[in-house]
Design a protein around this motif. Structure first.
Motif, short mmCIF file in Angstrom:
data_model
loop_
_atom_site.label_atom_id
_atom_site.label_comp_id
_atom_site.label_asym_id
_atom_site.label_seq_id
_atom_site.Cartn_x
_atom_site.Cartn_y
_atom_site.Cartn_z
N UNK A 46 -0.52 19.03 -25.32
CA UNK A 46 -0.48 19.15 -23.86
C UNK A 46 0.96 19.44 -23.47
N UNK A 47 1.22 20.62 -22.93
CA UNK A 47 2.55 21.09 -22.52
C UNK A 47 3.46 21.33 -23.73
N UNK A 48 4.56 22.04 -23.47
CA UNK A 48 5.35 22.49 -24.64
C UNK A 48 6.84 22.23 -24.54
N UNK A 49 7.35 21.82 -23.39
CA UNK A 49 8.79 21.59 -23.29
C UNK A 49 9.58 22.86 -23.00
N UNK A 50 10.88 22.64 -22.82
CA UNK A 50 11.80 23.72 -22.46
C UNK A 50 12.29 24.42 -23.73
N UNK A 51 12.60 25.72 -23.61
CA UNK A 51 13.03 26.46 -24.80
C UNK A 51 14.51 26.24 -25.11
N UNK A 108 7.74 22.44 -18.79
CA UNK A 108 6.42 22.19 -19.41
C UNK A 108 5.90 23.38 -20.22
N UNK A 109 6.50 24.55 -20.00
CA UNK A 109 5.90 25.76 -20.60
C UNK A 109 6.84 26.61 -21.45
N UNK A 110 8.14 26.56 -21.18
CA UNK A 110 8.99 27.65 -21.65
C UNK A 110 9.04 27.79 -23.18
N UNK A 111 8.82 26.69 -23.90
CA UNK A 111 8.92 26.79 -25.37
C UNK A 111 7.67 27.41 -26.00
N UNK A 112 6.69 27.72 -25.19
CA UNK A 112 5.40 28.17 -25.75
C UNK A 112 5.56 29.45 -26.58
N UNK A 113 6.48 30.31 -26.17
CA UNK A 113 6.67 31.56 -26.91
C UNK A 113 7.13 31.29 -28.34
#
Ligand code: ZN
Length: 337
Positions: A39-44, A78-83
Motif C-alpha cells: 500500500x503506497x510506495x514512498x518518495x523517490x 505516497x507514489x513517486x517511488x513507484x517508477x
C-alpha cells in the motif's frame, strides 16, 4: 478480541520511508493477502529506496515478491517511488482511485490545472507574479515512465487479491483519496485521511477540465462522519503511529477545523469585517506564509467554503478579487462601539 487482533496484525507490516517533507516519514504497508500487496510506495529518494528494500528483506521478501500495489492518493510522498519499483518488477499490478489523471500526471489535465489555479489565486488576491509562479510550479513535476494503473477502484469495490478489504472513497485531503476497510477484522488503512495528532491537510485539486471545483473541507467533514460509522479497532495511517481510537482522532480533527474557522472569523473582524483571501493569510500567518503560500491558500479557501455554507461569510467579487464579508459584522461592531 485481542487475540484476533494480534493474529491479523501479523498480516500487515508497516515500513517507514524517509521524505524531505515537513510531515516526516511516510508509512507504506505490506499486506499478506491472497496477493502480496504494497500500500503506497514512498518518495523517490535513495534513502527511501534503501529503507524499502531493507524493510522487505526483514520480512523475508524482495520487490520481486510484490504482486500488486494500491495507491491511496496521488501525493508524491505516497507514489513517486513507484517508477523505480516497476522498473525492477514490471509484473506488479497497480490499483488506484477511478480518477487517475492526478496519479498519472495526465498532460492535458496538468495544463488545465495550472490555468485553473492561476485564476483561483488571482481571485483570492495573490499578485500576478505569485499566481503565475505557484500555478505553474504545481504542474512542473516529474513524469512517470513505467506507471500504468491496471485497475481503478471505486467506493464499495473489494480490492482484487485482498479478500474482505473494501474501498472507501475518502475525499478531502485530495480528490482521488481512497481508504481500505476490513469489516471482518475491524481494520482500516486510511492513507492521509486521518493522521494522529496532526491536523488534516486539506488540499485543492483542479476539477476535470471545464468542471466546477469541489469543496474539500465540506467533503472532508462528510467523510469523517462516514468513517465514524465504521467498526474499527485499529487504523493504519499514511504518517505517524497507528490510531487505536478512531473516533477520538476524528473528534480531534473536528476540533482543529472549528478552531481554524474561528480564527478566520476573528481575522475578518480585525479587518472591519471584510478582506480578500490573501489579506486573511497575511494577517493569520505573517512571517510564515511566504515560503508555502499555496498550502495556506488551500487551507483558507477550504475554511471560507465552510463559512459560506454556514452563511457566516459571503463572497463578493470586486475588480476580479473576491472580498469575504462577515454577514453579522455590523451588529458585532455596533455592540463594541
Ligand atoms: Zn497526502
Amino acid at each position: 478480541m485481542l487475540i484476533k487482533g494480534l493474529s491479523t496484525l501479523q498480516k500487515i507490516e508497516k515500513i517507514e520511508l524517509s521524505t524531505n517533507f515537513p510531515i516526516g516519514p511516510v508509512n507504506v504497508y505490506v499486506l499478506f493477502g491472497e496477493k502480496l500487496t504494497l500500500i503506497d510506495t514512498g518518495l523517490n529518494r535513495e534513502l527511501a529506496w534503501k529503507e524499502l528494500n531493507n524493510g522487505l528483506l526483514k520480512l523475508g521478501l524482495n520487490l520481486n515478491d510484490i504482486e500488486q500495489i494500491v495507491l491511496t492518493h496521488h501525493h508524491n510522498d505516497h507514489t513517486a517511488m513507484i517508477d523505480w519499483i516497476l522498473e525492477e518488477n514490471p509484473s506488479i499490478q497497480v490499483f488506484a482511485h477511478q480518477d487517475t489523471e492526478m496519479i498519472l500526471k495526465d498532460e492535458d489535465y496538468l495544463e488545465w490545472s495550472s490555468q485553473f489555479f492561476e485564476k483561483l489565486f488571482l481571485e483570492f488576491g495573490l499578485t500576478k507574479e505569485m499566481a503565475y509562479k505557484w500555478a505553474y510550479r504545481k504542474g512542473d513535476r516529474d513524469r512517470y515512465d513505467y506507471l500504468n494503473v491496471n485497475r481503478t477502484l471505486s467506493d464499495g469495490d473489494f480490492v482484487p487479491g485482498l479478500p474482505n478489504w473494501k474501498v472507501i472513497e475518502t475525499l478531502g485531503h485530495s480528490q482521488d483519496h481512497i481508504s481500505l476497510y476490513n469489516e471482518k477484522e475491524q481494520l482500516f488503512i486510511c492513507g492521509d485521511n486521518i493522521i494522529q495528532g496532526i491536523h488534516a491537510g486539506i488540499f485543492l485539486d483542479a476539477p476535470k477540465r471545464g468542471k466546477e471545483r469541489s469543496k474539500p473541507l465540506l467533503q472532508y467533514l462528510d467523510n469523517l462522519e462516514k468513517c465514524r460509522k465504521l467498526n474499527v479497532q485499529l487504523t493504519f495511517s499514511g504518517h505517524g503511529p497507528n490510531i487505536e481510537n478512531l473516533n477520538e482522532a476524528i473528534d480531534s480533527q473536528l476540533g482543529n477545523i472549528e478552531n481554524r474557522a474561528q480564527r478566520v472569523i476573528r481575522t475578518l473582524e480585525k479587518a472591519n469585517g471584510v478582506a480578500s483571501g490573501f489579506e486573511i493569510i497575511q494577517e493569520m500567518y505573517r512571517g510564515r506564509y511566504e515560503n508555502a503560500v499555496i498550502t495556506f491558500v488551500f487551507e483558507i479557501v477550504a475554511v471560507l467554503d465552510l463559512l459560506q455554507k454556514r452563511n457566516v461569510v459571503v463572497a463578493e467579487k470586486a475588480n476580479g478579487v473576491y472580498q469575504y464579508r462577515l454577514v453579522n459584522y455590523k451588529t458585532t461592531s455596533n455592540k463594541i462601539v
